[in-house]
Every structure is written in C-alpha cells, then in structure tokens.
Design an enzyme around this catalytic site. Structure first.
Site, short mmCIF file in Angstrom:
data_model
loop_
_atom_site.label_atom_id
_atom_site.label_comp_id
_atom_site.label_asym_id
_atom_site.label_seq_id
_atom_site.Cartn_x
_atom_site.Cartn_y
_atom_site.Cartn_z
N SER A 212 0.85 -1.19 0.00
CA SER A 212 0.00 0.00 0.00
C SER A 212 0.88 1.24 0.00
O SER A 212 1.99 1.23 0.55
CB SER A 212 -0.93 0.01 1.22
N HIS A 226 -2.68 7.11 -4.55
CA HIS A 226 -2.81 6.00 -3.60
C HIS A 226 -2.93 4.72 -4.39
O HIS A 226 -3.58 4.68 -5.43
CB HIS A 226 -4.06 6.16 -2.73
N TYR A 229 -2.50 -3.28 -3.32
CA TYR A 229 -2.76 -4.59 -3.93
C TYR A 229 -2.53 -5.65 -2.88
O TYR A 229 -1.53 -5.61 -2.15
CB TYR A 229 -1.89 -4.80 -5.18
N GLY A 383 -5.20 -3.45 16.49
CA GLY A 383 -3.87 -3.37 17.07
C GLY A 383 -2.75 -3.47 16.07
O GLY A 383 -1.66 -3.94 16.41
N GLY A 384 -2.97 -3.02 14.84
CA GLY A 384 -1.90 -3.02 13.85
C GLY A 384 -0.82 -2.00 14.17
O GLY A 384 -0.95 -1.20 15.12
N ARG A 385 0.23 -2.00 13.39
CA ARG A 385 1.36 -1.09 13.63
C ARG A 385 0.93 0.34 13.29
O ARG A 385 0.71 0.68 12.13
CB ARG A 385 2.57 -1.52 12.79
N ILE A 386 0.86 1.20 14.30
CA ILE A 386 0.25 2.52 14.14
C ILE A 386 1.01 3.39 13.14
O ILE A 386 0.41 4.15 12.38
CB ILE A 386 0.10 3.22 15.50
N GLU A 387 2.34 3.33 13.14
CA GLU A 387 3.10 4.17 12.22
C GLU A 387 2.78 3.82 10.77
O GLU A 387 2.70 4.70 9.91
CB GLU A 387 4.60 4.01 12.47
N SER A 388 2.61 2.53 10.48
CA SER A 388 2.29 2.11 9.12
C SER A 388 0.86 2.46 8.76
O SER A 388 0.57 2.85 7.63
CB SER A 388 2.53 0.60 8.97
#
Length: 426
Positions: A212, A226, A229, A383-388
């Site tokens: 992404s 943007h 895939y 709860g994914g990686r916040i920066e990403s």
C-alpha cells in the site's frame, strides 16, 4: 488582526521501545496558527477481517455504582455481557504485536509448512517486495532524497517493511508499505466468505499480504496518488473436514489532484485502462465505477476523495494465476501512470491561496481515511502497527469553516469533478 484558519500538522513519533509498550505510541497533533505558535494536544469483513462498523462504547447513561446484592448483580448481568460482546467484536481478529528489527529479512513468511517458494503466498510476497523496490527507486530518483526504512516481524510469523520519505524536495510525504499478516477471524466471517454452513465455533486462521502507498507532493498542481494490492486466504476451520479455503485478490490505484488537468487525468486513467484491457476489456469500466463508488466522503455531500482510477475487491472468479498476473501488471503501472504527472508539475508556480486549497483537499483526504477507509479502520481496531497505518496521512492539512469556492473558479471545477465523476478515456 483577522485570525487565519488553523492549519494542522499531524505527526506520529515513536521511539524504539520494548515490544510490550509499542501499542501506545506517542501521537501528537500540533496546531499551528499564522504567527507560528504551536500547542501540543494529546488529542468488510463479512468476507474476511474487515469491518466498516465502528466499535461501540459503553453507554454512560447505563453506568451504575457497583452494588453487592445478588439482585443487583443479576440486573447488571445483561450489561456486563453486552460489554464483553462489544469488546469481542473489536478484538475479533488476533494479530500479534510486532517486533522491530534492524534489517528486512529475505522473506516475511513462516518457515516450512505450506509457505514454500511455489505457493501463492510466497509468489505474492515476492511480487509486492519487487514492486516496493521499483516504485521507491523511481520516487527517489525524482525527489533526490532517500526513503527511511523500518522493518518488523511477529513471533508467530509475518511482519512488514515500511518506507517513508518525508519533507523531501518534491514530496511532502511519500510512503510505500508491504506487510504479511497471520491472524484469526471469527467463524461467521469464514461462513460468509465461503457460503458454507457449520464450521464449528473456533477462530479461523487467515493469511494476508499486501502493498500500500500514498504520496503527497509539495506543489498544489501535482496530484496525490494511492494504490493498494493484496491477497487474502483462510485455512479450513478445525473439525470441518473437506471444507473449502477462501481466497481472493483486491486492490486498485486512484488519483487525488487539487486542481483538474484533463490531459493528466486522461494519461492516468488511460494507463490503467491499457493494463485492464490486456486482461479483460470489461475490467476498466467495471473497476472505474467501483472506485467512483468506494472513495465517497458521505458526510461531504457524497464528494469523492479525488478523480478515482480503478478499485476491485474479493476477486476469485478466475484462476489464481490470472489474478496474480493482473495484480502484478497493475502494480507495475503505478510508475508510468503517476510519476510523469509529478515531474510535469513539481516546479509549477502557485499562489498562497492555491496552497490553502491544497491543504483543504488534504483535510478531505484525512477525513476519508480515518472515517471510511477499510484498511485504516481495520488496522486501528485490531492493534496493527500505528506508524504504518497512519503513513497515509499528509504532514499538513487544513479545515476552514464553510469554505465555498467562487463560481466559475478552478476550485469549483475541481469540486464538480469530485461530486460528479467524469469519463476520462473512451
């Protein structure tokens, strides 16, 4: 003195801290006024682990002081059960906490098992890693600065690689992420995806991989792009012998200009159409309409985020080989579709008013991503990686009260294009 509307600079900062604390990044919103002063303020998945429904919060009207009698406990039981159900809804997908690493590994897949080099999982990861390298190389050549890379893994397998270029010569912010995720989904999501009945009550293992990206140039005449895939797959649930696995592909590429240039739009859409036509001439009209319907900011009078492109999801109506080839070609079209537009406009002259309009459109971008975008909202809830997750947001954006462009202006023409999708190529 007349007060100028506030401009918001969004920053997400996180130091390298122990893994157990990484779920609480320090995210600050700095509000800047015209004098330069600032103040820190803390501020689907019917077919898989996606959800457009916001998590519900406990109703303060039903909050009660704890009582000790059996009758009061019995009366509170439905509320306790409801709170537990709401919590389970938010945490229905299990994704392990990431662990930062110094260098990206050769593969983010689990060792052994079914993730060998010939599997679709491995081939899709290889494709998105190659696409990340190609696209980042083209952007670095245009901008003159390098991407910062962060890599991480998870204990049970999977991980990701984020590359971000910030405050560059051409781009205010550009990010290209790849990720591989192993998680768990509730059985009702599996049944909806496969059409199967039964399947037990156990959580269903799933695999997802994707690339992404969002790129925001400095110049208001250069558009934002943007693309995303992805490939998704589930394992059969325990106790359901012979049950089919669910799998699908999804993605798309779309353009968000602040000002409309017809020849730019024709080039962008034409490049995507050529790729679609190579695989199926029905793809472009179908996926363009899908994009026009997906990127809608409903609370802004159904205004689109930009001028669209192509968007598709849950694709499994033909072989995996065909769909992998299509996704590969679409990812390969990003550079020829987009980079020439930025190169064309990166040095265009612009006024302060045009810069402010660009910031207004950036505000709309933030609104769509935080309210409607499936990937963003899913990541925030699980709860994914916040920066990403927040990589897609621009460094700066603007919200001006009741801004109405002058009739006949270029800004009014842009609003018309966003509210009334146009045909850019035959």
């Amino acid at each position: 003195a007349v007060a100028r509307p506030a401009q918001v600079r969004i920053e997400a900062r996180r130091a390298r801290i122990p893994a157990r604390r990484r779920s609480n990044p320090d995210i600050r919103y700095r509000i800047e006024n015209s004098s330069g002063a600032s103040a820190a303020n803390p501020p689907r998945a019917a077919r898989g682990p996606r959800s457009d429904n916001p998590p519900h919060l406990p109703d303060p009207r039903t909050a009660q002081v704890p009582l000790s009698t059996k009758a009061s406990k019995k009366a509170r039981a439905p509320r306790v059960a409801a709170r537990a159900a709401r919590k389970a809804n938010v945490q229905a997908v299990g994704i392990e906490q990431e662990i930062s690493i110094d260098e990206a590994p050769l593969t983010l897949l689990r060792e052994g098992g079914e993730d060998d080099a010939d599997s679709m999982r491995a081939r899709f990861e290889k494709m998105i890693r190659a696409a990340q390298n190609e696209i980042c190389g083209a952007i670095e050549e245009l901008d003159g600065q390098k991407f910062q890379e962060d890599a991480w893994t998870r204990p049970g397998g999977g991980g990701g690689i984020s590359r971000v270029l910030q405050d560059g010569n051409v781009f205010e912010k550009a990010g290209v992420n790849v990720s591989v995720v192993y998680g768990q989904m509730p059985p009702e999501a599996y049944r909806a995806a496969t059409g199967e009945q039964g399947g037990g009550k156990d959580m269903i293992p799933f695999f997802a991989a994707g690339i992404s990206s969002v790129m925001h140039p400095h110049n208001p005449m250069a558009p934002t792009v943007h693309f995303n895939y992805r490939y998704f797959e589930t394992d059969a649930p325990d106790g359901a012998e012979g049950a089919p696995r669910a799998w699908w592909f999804g993605g798309g590429t779309d353009l968000t200009p602040s000002y409309i240039f017809d020849d730019d739009a024709a080039h962008f859409h034409g490049t995507l159409k050529d790729v679609c036509d190579k695989h199926d001439e029905a793809f472009y009209p179908r996926f363009k309409e899908w994009a026009d319907e997906y990127f809608i900011i409903k609370h802004r009078m159904n205004e689109r985020r930009g001028i669209g492109g192509v968007f598709f999801d849950d694709m499994n109506d033909r072989s995996q080989e065909e769909l992998l080839a299509f996704a590969t070609d679409m990812a390969g079209a990003v550079v020829p579709a987009y980079v020439p537009l930025v190169a064309k406009h990166k040095d265009d002259e612009f006024t302060e008013e045009q810069r402010e309009w660009q910031q207004m459109r950036r505000g709309r971008y933030v609104e769509f991503n935080l309210v409607y975008d499936r990937g963003t909202t899913f990541g925030l809830r699980t709860g994914g990686r916040i920066e990403s997750i927040l990589m897609s947001l621009p460094l700066t954006a603007r919200w001006q009260y009741d801004m109405q462009p002058a009739e006949g202006s270029r800004e009014a023409d842009a609003i018309d294009a966003f509210r009334n999708p146009r045909t850019w190529v035959a």
